[in-house]
Scaffold this motif. Structure first.
Motif, PDB file in Angstrom:
ATOM      1  N   GLN A 408      38.336  -8.013  -3.272  1.00 51.53           N
ATOM      2  CA  GLN A 408      37.357  -7.097  -2.689  1.00 51.53           C
ATOM      3  C   GLN A 408      37.376  -5.758  -3.404  1.00 51.53           C
ATOM      4  O   GLN A 408      36.315  -5.201  -3.705  1.00 51.53           O
ATOM      5  CB  GLN A 408      37.644  -6.919  -1.192  1.00 51.53           C
ATOM      6  N   GLN A 409      38.563  -5.253  -3.700  1.00 53.11           N
ATOM      7  CA  GLN A 409      38.662  -3.969  -4.385  1.00 53.11           C
ATOM      8  C   GLN A 409      38.085  -4.021  -5.788  1.00 53.11           C
ATOM      9  O   GLN A 409      37.504  -3.052  -6.265  1.00 53.11           O
ATOM     10  CB  GLN A 409      40.125  -3.529  -4.433  1.00 53.11           C
ATOM     11  N   ARG A 410      38.255  -5.181  -6.450  1.00 52.50           N
ATOM     12  CA  ARG A 410      37.726  -5.340  -7.813  1.00 52.50           C
ATOM     13  C   ARG A 410      36.238  -5.675  -7.822  1.00 52.50           C
ATOM     14  O   ARG A 410      35.643  -5.771  -8.900  1.00 52.50           O
ATOM     15  CB  ARG A 410      38.483  -6.453  -8.537  1.00 52.50           C
ATOM     16  N   GLY A 411      35.628  -5.872  -6.674  1.00 52.16           N
ATOM     17  CA  GLY A 411      34.206  -6.206  -6.622  1.00 52.16           C
ATOM     18  C   GLY A 411      33.905  -7.639  -7.020  1.00 52.16           C
ATOM     19  O   GLY A 411      32.756  -7.984  -7.317  1.00 52.16           O
ATOM     20  N   ILE A 412      34.933  -8.483  -7.017  1.00 51.73           N
ATOM     21  CA  ILE A 412      34.728  -9.885  -7.382  1.00 51.73           C
ATOM     22  C   ILE A 412      34.030 -10.638  -6.253  1.00 51.73           C
ATOM     23  O   ILE A 412      33.153 -11.475  -6.489  1.00 51.73           O
ATOM     24  CB  ILE A 412      36.084 -10.548  -7.706  1.00 51.73           C
ATOM     25  N   CYS A 413      34.416 -10.325  -5.038  1.00 54.54           N
ATOM     26  CA  CYS A 413      33.870 -11.015  -3.865  1.00 54.54           C
ATOM     27  C   CYS A 413      33.641 -10.012  -2.746  1.00 54.54           C
ATOM     28  O   CYS A 413      34.241  -8.930  -2.722  1.00 54.54           O
ATOM     29  CB  CYS A 413      34.829 -12.084  -3.340  1.00 54.54           C
ATOM     30  N   LYS A 414      32.798 -10.422  -1.836  1.00 59.13           N
ATOM     31  CA  LYS A 414      32.660  -9.714  -0.568  1.00 59.13           C
ATOM     32  C   LYS A 414      33.487 -10.494   0.448  1.00 59.13           C
ATOM     33  O   LYS A 414      33.289 -11.704   0.620  1.00 59.13           O
ATOM     34  CB  LYS A 414      31.192  -9.677  -0.148  1.00 59.13           C
ATOM     35  N   VAL A 415      34.452  -9.837   1.081  1.00 57.54           N
ATOM     36  CA  VAL A 415      35.298 -10.499   2.068  1.00 57.54           C
ATOM     37  C   VAL A 415      34.880 -10.029   3.457  1.00 57.54           C
ATOM     38  O   VAL A 415      34.878  -8.828   3.739  1.00 57.54           O
ATOM     39  CB  VAL A 415      36.790 -10.197   1.826  1.00 57.54           C
ATOM     40  N   VAL A 416      34.524 -10.989   4.309  1.00 55.75           N
ATOM     41  CA  VAL A 416      34.127 -10.644   5.672  1.00 55.75           C
ATOM     42  C   VAL A 416      35.042 -11.363   6.651  1.00 55.75           C
ATOM     43  O   VAL A 416      35.246 -12.571   6.549  1.00 55.75           O
ATOM     44  CB  VAL A 416      32.649 -10.994   5.945  1.00 55.75           C
ATOM     45  N   PRO A 417      35.668 -10.644   7.584  1.00 54.56           N
ATOM     46  CA  PRO A 417      36.568 -11.279   8.539  1.00 54.56           C
ATOM     47  C   PRO A 417      35.800 -11.962   9.667  1.00 54.56           C
ATOM     48  O   PRO A 417      34.804 -11.435  10.165  1.00 54.56           O
ATOM     49  CB  PRO A 417      37.396 -10.100   9.069  1.00 54.56           C
ATOM     50  N   PHE A 418      36.278 -13.127  10.072  1.00 56.49           N
ATOM     51  CA  PHE A 418      35.737 -13.847  11.224  1.00 56.49           C
ATOM     52  C   PHE A 418      36.912 -14.080  12.159  1.00 56.49           C
ATOM     53  O   PHE A 418      37.789 -14.904  11.897  1.00 56.49           O
ATOM     54  CB  PHE A 418      35.105 -15.180  10.799  1.00 56.49           C
ATOM     55  N   THR A 419      36.932 -13.355  13.240  1.00 54.97           N
ATOM     56  CA  THR A 419      38.130 -13.307  14.095  1.00 54.97           C
ATOM     57  C   THR A 419      38.108 -14.299  15.254  1.00 54.97           C
ATOM     58  O   THR A 419      39.069 -14.382  16.009  1.00 54.97           O
ATOM     59  CB  THR A 419      38.296 -11.883  14.657  1.00 54.97           C
ATOM     60  N   GLU A 420      37.038 -15.045  15.389  1.00 55.03           N
ATOM     61  CA  GLU A 420      36.964 -16.026  16.474  1.00 55.03           C
ATOM     62  C   GLU A 420      37.664 -17.322  16.082  1.00 55.03           C
ATOM     63  O   GLU A 420      37.963 -17.539  14.900  1.00 55.03           O
ATOM     64  CB  GLU A 420      35.501 -16.296  16.816  1.00 55.03           C
ATOM     65  N   PRO A 421      37.935 -18.217  17.039  1.00 58.13           N
ATOM     66  CA  PRO A 421      38.525 -19.524  16.714  1.00 58.13           C
ATOM     67  C   PRO A 421      37.648 -20.278  15.722  1.00 58.13           C
ATOM     68  O   PRO A 421      36.426 -20.080  15.651  1.00 58.13           O
ATOM     69  CB  PRO A 421      38.602 -20.243  18.055  1.00 58.13           C
ATOM     70  N   PHE A 422      38.262 -21.192  14.971  1.00 58.88           N
ATOM     71  CA  PHE A 422      37.542 -21.927  13.935  1.00 58.88           C
ATOM     72  C   PHE A 422      36.355 -22.687  14.511  1.00 58.88           C
ATOM     73  O   PHE A 422      36.470 -23.439  15.471  1.00 58.88           O
ATOM     74  CB  PHE A 422      38.474 -22.918  13.232  1.00 58.88           C
ATOM     75  N   ASN A 423      35.201 -22.465  13.912  1.00 55.62           N
ATOM     76  CA  ASN A 423      33.971 -23.193  14.230  1.00 55.62           C
ATOM     77  C   ASN A 423      33.143 -23.156  12.952  1.00 55.62           C
ATOM     78  O   ASN A 423      32.573 -22.126  12.605  1.00 55.62           O
ATOM     79  CB  ASN A 423      33.220 -22.539  15.387  1.00 55.62           C
ATOM     80  N   TYR A 424      33.114 -24.278  12.256  1.00 54.23           N
ATOM     81  CA  TYR A 424      32.540 -24.291  10.901  1.00 54.23           C
ATOM     82  C   TYR A 424      31.093 -23.806  10.876  1.00 54.23           C
ATOM     83  O   TYR A 424      30.708 -22.988  10.034  1.00 54.23           O
ATOM     84  CB  TYR A 424      32.633 -25.696  10.314  1.00 54.23           C
ATOM     85  N   ALA A 425      30.293 -24.295  11.797  1.00 58.03           N
ATOM     86  CA  ALA A 425      28.882 -23.898  11.828  1.00 58.03           C
ATOM     87  C   ALA A 425      28.752 -22.405  12.110  1.00 58.03           C
ATOM     88  O   ALA A 425      27.972 -21.692  11.463  1.00 58.03           O
ATOM     89  CB  ALA A 425      28.135 -24.710  12.880  1.00 58.03           C
TER      90      ALA A 425
END
Length: 532
Positions: A408-425
Motif C-alpha cells: 500500500q505504501q509503495r502504491g502497488i495495491c489498494k488494500v481495503v479491510p473487511f472486518t466482518e466474518p468471511f462471506n465471499y459474495a
C-alpha cells in the motif's frame, strides 16, 4: 495467456475462455470420478455411490474395462427400447399434434454407392412422421445405376422428387437445386450416404409443437463405419461462441425454409464448408434455436468420404476459416481466425481501447501465496491500465500485515479491510464499491500469471455485449484440469467440466480446447463488465 493457480499446492490457469451456456461431457474413468466425489462431496457420498454401483453391476463392473465404444453399445441397447416405444405410440401422438408441418429433406447425389444410396432414401421413407417430402438433385452422376435407383424410388413414393442435372455443379449447386423444389415449412439436410433415425422427423415436429416459434433445430449424431454405429456426438444446447470455434451443430439440421430463401440458399464461394457458412448466416438472423438431445442422424464414413481424403479435409478447413472471417466482418467484430486443430478454430479478438480494469483479490494471511500472485501480475502483465485491490478479511499473521502495509505504501495495491466474518459474495461486492475500473476481475490469491497477455485475452471477450462473464481453464500442479467451465447437475448440484483430464487432452470432441458457452464459470479467475 496462462496463469498458475496455486491452490494447495500449485495449479495453472489458462485463459482459454468459457462463457455462459451449457454442454455434455463424458467421465474419463471410475478412478477419476471417485477422486472427484471424495474431494467435493466427501467419503460418505463415495461409499454410498460405490454401494449402488456394486449392487447394479456386481464385481464385474469394477474389473471389466468399459471403453467408450463398449459403453455406447450398452447405451444403444437401452435407447433401442425407448425408440421402439416412441414408434409404437407415434400414430396416436401425431394425431394429437395441433401443428403438422411438412418437412422437406434435401439430398444432393453424386456417384453414390448404390447400397448406401438406397439405405439413405429408405431411412426417409421409414420415418414415423408421414408429412415429408424428399427433394433429390442428381448432380450429373455418371455412375451406372444411380438414375435408375432414383427413378425407382420416385415411382414408389410420390413424396420423392428428383431433378437430374445435366452436369456436375458441385455440392452447393446441387443442394440449391434440391432446395428449389421444396415446398415444406422446414428444410432438413441429408447427405446421400447417411441415414436418419426412424423417429427423427417425429421428434423434430414434437419440439415444434412445444415451441412453434423455433427457426432452427439440430440434434445429436453418431457415425456408421461398416455396419457399426460408433463415435456419438452428444452436443450442448445452443452455444453461439462454440459455433465460432467449430461447426458443432452438424447433423441433423432443420431450418425454417423462408429463412434459407431470404439468405439466397448456399453460397458458391463457401464450397467445401457451405453448411457451416449457412449456419453462421442463419444464426445471425435468429436466436430461436433448439437442440434436440437425441441421436437422430447417422453419418456414414466410407473410403471415399471427405473425412478420409486429406486434400479434401484441408480444403474444407480452409473454407471454414474463410466462413468464420466473413461472419466476423458481417457482425462488425474485429479479430483474427486461427485454426488450432482439424475443424477447430480460435478467434483472437481485437481489444477496443484500453479501459481501466480492477483486479479484486480477497485474502486472509497466507502471504506466500498473495505475494506470488501480486508479484507476477505486476511483473508479467503486458496490459498496464489496471488497479489491484486487495480485500483483507481480518489477517492476523504479522508477515501478512507487513506485506499489506508495504504494497500500500509503495502504491502497488489498494488494500481495503473487511472486518466482518468471511462471506465471499459480500467481500467482493464490498470491493466493487471501492473499484474504479470499467471491467472487474475476480481473482483468487493463489494464482500466478504466466502469459503476459492474460488480461487482453479476457478483456477481448468481456467487451462483447452478448457475453456476461468470462472464465478460464484451471490446472492442478500435476497438469490435470481442475476447471473447464461448470456443468449444472454434474455430481449433484454442479461440477467442473473435464475434471482430472490431462492438460493436453482435448476432451470430449475437443471441447476442452475451444471457447464455448457454459452454465457458469468459477470466480477463481473471472472477468465481467462493471455494468453487468
Amino acid at each position: 495467456m496462462m496463469m498458475k493457480y496455486n491452490h494447495a499446492p500449485v495449479t495453472r490457469l489458462f485463459t482459454e475462455h468459457f462463457m455462459l451456456g451449457n454442454k455434455h461431457m463424458v467421465r474419463s474413468s471410475l478412478l477419476t470420478k471417485a477422486i472427484w466425489i471424495t474431494y467435493h462431496q466427501g467419503p460418505g457420498e463415495l461409499i454410498k455411490r460405490t454401494w449402488r454401483y456394486l449392487r447394479k453391476h456386481r464385481l464385474r463392473g469394477v474389473w471389466v474395462y468399459r471403453s467408450r465404444a463398449h459403453n455406447y453399445n450398452l447405451w444403444l441397447r437401452m435407447e433401442a427400447e425407448r425408440i421402439e416405444s416412441l414408434l409404437v405410440a407415434a400414430s396416436e401422438d401425431i394425431a394429437r399434434f395441433p401443428y403438422k408441418p411438412t418437412i422437406s429433406i434435401i439430398m444432393p447425389v453424386r456417384n453414390t454407392d448404390l447400397t448406401c444410396l438406397k439405405r439413405s432414401i429408405s431411412s426417409v421413407r421409414n420415418q414415423a412422421y408421414p408429412y415429408w417430402e424428399l427433394c433429390i438433385a442428381n448432380d450429373g452422376s455418371d455412375k451406372r445405376g444411380i438414375r435408375e435407383v432414383l427413378e425407382s424410388f420416385q415411382a414408389k413414393d410420390k413424396r420423392i422428387k428428383v431433378v437430374n442435372l445435366p452436369q456436375c455443379t458441385g455440392i452447393v449447386g446441387a443442394t440449391n437445386a434440391a432446395l428449389s423444389m421444396t415446398t415444406g415449412e422446414f428444410v432438413g439436410f441429408l447427405d446421400h450416404d447417411d441415414e436418419l433415425a426412424p423417429h427423427a422427423l417425429l421428434q423434430v415436429v414434437r419440439w415444434l409443437n412445444k415451441q412453434p416459434e423455433l427457426d432452427v433445430l439440430y440434434s445429436d449424431e453418431d457415425r456408421i463405419i461398416g455396419e457399426r454405429r460408433c463415435e456419438p456426438f452428444f452436443k450442448p444446447d445452443w452455444s453461439p461462441d462454440l459455433l465460432l470455434s467449430m461447426n458443432y451443430t452438424g447433423h441433423f439440421l432443420v431450418i425454417r425454409r423462408e429463412l434459407i430463401q431470404e439468405l439466397g440458399g448456399l453460397r458458391p464461394e463457401a464450397e467445401g464448408s457451405q453448411d457451416y457458412d449457412l449456419v453462421l448466416r442463419i444464426t445471425e438472423k435468429t436466436n430461436r434455436i433448439a437442440h434436440i438431445p437425441e441421436i437422430l442422424y447417422h453419418w456414414r464414413i466410407t473410403p471415399g468420404s471427405v473425412t478420409n481424403r486429406p486434400e479434401s479435409r484441408a480444403r474444407a478447413f480452409e473454407a471454414a476459416q474463410k466462413a468464420l472471417t466473413s461472419a466476423l466482418e458481417r457482425r462488425g467484430l474485429q479479430g483474427q481466425v486461427m485454426q488450432i486443430g482439424e475443424g477447430r478454430y480460435r478467434i483472437k479478438y481485437k481489444v477496443q481501447c484500453t479501459p481501466r480494469i480492477s483486479i479484486i483479490i480477497p485474502t486472509r494471511d497466507k502471504v506466500h501465496l498473495l505475494q506470488r500472485c501480486v508479484g507476477t501480475i505486476h511483473e508479467r502483465s503486458s496490459y498496464k491500465n489496471y488497479e489491484l485491490i486487495i480485500v483483507d478479511n481480518q489477517s492476523k499473521d504479522p508477515a501478512t500485515m507487513d506485506y499489506l502495509t508495504f504494497v500500500q505504501q509503495r502504491g502497488i495495491c489498494k488494500v481495503v479491510p473487511f472486518t466482518e466474518p468471511f462471506n465471499y459474495a459480500k467481500i467482493n461486492n464490498f470491493a466493487v464499491e471501492q473499484a474504479e475500473g470499467e471491467y472487474l476481475v475476480f481473482l483468487n490469491n493463489d494464482t500466478e500469471v504466466i502469459s503476459p497477455d492474460w488480461l487482453e485475452e479476457l478483456l477481448s471477450y468481456a467487451q462483447q455485449k452478448r457475453i456476461g462473464a468470462v472464465g478460464a481453464k484451471l490446472l492442478f500442479p500435476d497438469n490435470t484440469i481442475q476447471h473447464g467451465g461448470v456443468i449444472v447437475g454434474l455430481g449433484g448440484v454442479a461440477g467442473h467440466a473435464f475434471y482430472g483430464l490431462p492438460a493436453t487432452d482435448p476432451g470430449y470432441m475437443d471441447l476442452a480446447t475451444v471457447a464455448r458457452n457454459c452454465s457458469a464459470v468459477t470466480a477463481a479467475c473471472l472477468m465481467m463488465r462493471r455494468s453487468v
